[in-house]
Design a protein around this motif. Structure first.
Motif, PDB file in Angstrom:
ATOM      1  N   GLY A  15       0.815  -1.220   0.000  1.00 51.04           N
ATOM      2  CA  GLY A  15       0.000   0.000   0.000  1.00 51.04           C
ATOM      3  C   GLY A  15       0.842   1.260   0.000  1.00 51.04           C
ATOM      4  O   GLY A  15       0.535   2.229  -0.698  1.00 51.04           O
ATOM      5  N   ILE A  16       1.922   1.236   0.767  1.00 48.19           N
ATOM      6  CA  ILE A  16       2.829   2.391   0.792  1.00 48.19           C
ATOM      7  C   ILE A  16       3.463   2.586  -0.577  1.00 48.19           C
ATOM      8  O   ILE A  16       3.545   3.709  -1.088  1.00 48.19           O
ATOM      9  N   GLY A  17       3.910   1.464  -1.186  1.00 42.42           N
ATOM     10  CA  GLY A  17       4.492   1.563  -2.518  1.00 42.42           C
ATOM     11  C   GLY A  17       3.489   2.072  -3.540  1.00 42.42           C
ATOM     12  O   GLY A  17       3.820   2.885  -4.412  1.00 42.42           O
ATOM     13  N   GLY A  18       2.261   1.606  -3.451  1.00 39.04           N
ATOM     14  CA  GLY A  18       1.218   2.061  -4.359  1.00 39.04           C
ATOM     15  C   GLY A  18       0.857   3.519  -4.164  1.00 39.04           C
ATOM     16  O   GLY A  18       0.353   4.170  -5.081  1.00 39.04           O
ATOM     17  N   PHE A  19       1.109   4.049  -2.990  1.00 43.31           N
ATOM     18  CA  PHE A  19       0.843   5.466  -2.731  1.00 43.31           C
ATOM     19  C   PHE A  19       2.010   6.342  -3.182  1.00 43.31           C
ATOM     20  O   PHE A  19       1.809   7.368  -3.813  1.00 43.31           O
TER      21      PHE A  19
END
Length: 113
Positions: free
Chosen positions: A55-59
């Motif tokens: 999720g952090i990477g996708g953000f």
């Protein structure tokens, strides 16, 4: 992603992105297959950490690509940064994999990686 950063023709970019996204998808599947094998007792916690990291990477990835586009005026720098992060992650994975192999051999477990 490095190929995409050189801004080749549309056909080459399409093929490179298709291959890159396929590799990322296979990596995602491999991670969630490895978690139950490596972390049998902590499967819920580790799955949560892996999901949060995704999720952090996708953000951050779209934000980094957009910010670098605004600063440099081209998408090339964003894709170069993305490919550098991928190479760093590959190096870390190989380092950790070597440690896991030693640890599993000492515990008498067999693993094929």
């Amino acid at each position: 992603m490095f190929t995409v950063s050189t801004l080749p023709s549309l056909a080459v970019v399409t093929a490179a992105l298709f291959i890159g996204m396929g590799c990322l998808g296979m990596g995602n599947g491999a991670i969630f297959q490895l978690v139950p094998q490596r972390f049998q007792q902590e499967i819920g916690m580790v799955t949560g950490i892996v999901g949060a990291a995704g999720g952090i990477g996708g953000f951050f990835l779209p934000n980094i690509l957009g910010t670098l586009k605004q600063v440099t005026g081209t998408y090339s720098s964003g894709f170069l940064t993305f490919s550098a992060i991928a190479f760093i992650a590959l190096g870390l994975l190989l380092f950790v994999q070597a440690g896991w192999k030693k640890q599993w051999k000492a515990a008498g477990k067999s693993i094929r990686i």
